[in-house]
Design a protein around this motif. Sequence first.
Motif, PDB file in Angstrom:
ATOM      1  N   ASN A   1       4.490  -0.739  -0.162  1.00 48.74           N
ATOM      2  CA  ASN A   1       3.050  -0.921   0.000  1.00 48.74           C
ATOM      3  C   ASN A   1       2.245  -0.101  -0.994  1.00 48.74           C
ATOM      4  O   ASN A   1       1.103   0.238  -0.726  1.00 48.74           O
ATOM      5  CB  ASN A   1       2.641  -0.537   1.433  1.00 48.74           C
ATOM      6  CG  ASN A   1       3.224  -1.482   2.437  1.00 48.74           C
ATOM      7  OD1 ASN A   1       3.462  -2.639   2.130  1.00 48.74           O
ATOM      8  ND2 ASN A   1       3.465  -0.999   3.642  1.00 48.74           N
ATOM      9  N   TRP A   2       2.816   0.226  -2.114  1.00 49.84           N
ATOM     10  CA  TRP A   2       2.113   1.004  -3.107  1.00 49.84           C
ATOM     11  C   TRP A   2       1.112   0.113  -3.832  1.00 49.84           C
ATOM     12  O   TRP A   2       1.349  -1.064  -4.064  1.00 49.84           O
ATOM     13  CB  TRP A   2       3.062   1.583  -4.135  1.00 49.84           C
ATOM     14  CG  TRP A   2       4.076   2.522  -3.576  1.00 49.84           C
ATOM     15  CD1 TRP A   2       4.077   3.112  -2.352  1.00 49.84           C
ATOM     16  CD2 TRP A   2       5.249   2.971  -4.229  1.00 49.84           C
ATOM     17  NE1 TRP A   2       5.166   3.901  -2.207  1.00 49.84           N
ATOM     18  CE2 TRP A   2       5.918   3.835  -3.352  1.00 49.84           C
ATOM     19  CE3 TRP A   2       5.808   2.744  -5.465  1.00 49.84           C
ATOM     20  CZ2 TRP A   2       7.108   4.463  -3.678  1.00 49.84           C
ATOM     21  CZ3 TRP A   2       6.986   3.370  -5.782  1.00 49.84           C
ATOM     22  CH2 TRP A   2       7.618   4.227  -4.898  1.00 49.84           C
ATOM     23  N   THR A   3       0.005   0.688  -4.195  1.00 45.41           N
ATOM     24  CA  THR A   3      -0.951  -0.033  -5.021  1.00 45.41           C
ATOM     25  C   THR A   3      -0.947   0.604  -6.395  1.00 45.41           C
ATOM     26  O   THR A   3      -0.890   1.825  -6.527  1.00 45.41           O
ATOM     27  CB  THR A   3      -2.370   0.037  -4.424  1.00 45.41           C
ATOM     28  OG1 THR A   3      -2.738   1.388  -4.267  1.00 45.41           O
ATOM     29  CG2 THR A   3      -2.429  -0.664  -3.079  1.00 45.41           C
ATOM     30  N   ARG A   4      -1.010  -0.213  -7.386  1.00 48.66           N
ATOM     31  CA  ARG A   4      -1.016   0.303  -8.755  1.00 48.66           C
ATOM     32  C   ARG A   4      -2.425   0.693  -9.156  1.00 48.66           C
ATOM     33  O   ARG A   4      -3.361  -0.073  -9.006  1.00 48.66           O
ATOM     34  CB  ARG A   4      -0.479  -0.742  -9.725  1.00 48.66           C
ATOM     35  CG  ARG A   4       0.989  -0.955  -9.557  1.00 48.66           C
ATOM     36  CD  ARG A   4       1.519  -1.724 -10.718  1.00 48.66           C
ATOM     37  NE  ARG A   4       2.968  -1.684 -10.648  1.00 48.66           N
ATOM     38  CZ  ARG A   4       3.747  -1.981 -11.643  1.00 48.66           C
ATOM     39  NH1 ARG A   4       3.230  -2.350 -12.786  1.00 48.66           N
ATOM     40  NH2 ARG A   4       5.041  -1.924 -11.515  1.00 48.66           N
TER      41      ARG A   4
END
Length: 97
Positions: free
Chosen positions: A58-61
């Motif tokens: 669930n990482w956002t860049r």
Amino acid sequence: MASYRELLAAREKLEAEIARARNEEAGSILEQIRAQVADYGFTVEDIFGSKRKGSQHNWTRVPVAPKYRDPQTGATWSGRGRAPLWIAGKDRAKFAI
């Protein structure tokens, strides 16, 4: 002292005996585990944990600010990843923003 061939023969016998003993013990251990799982009502998730969905996360860049600009085209590069052709092999100080 035993010869090389005698030692190899003894090793083969020992490896066969080890495999046989492992199979016998593994069978009885597996029966015990199955009985305990049935008695306590464990699920696969209880024993092995929850399943992960591959490498999804669930990482956002977060976009990185550009560090270099091509004066001719205005193209920018953050300094990460493969260098674009307009800066590759050149002095990067000339293109710094």
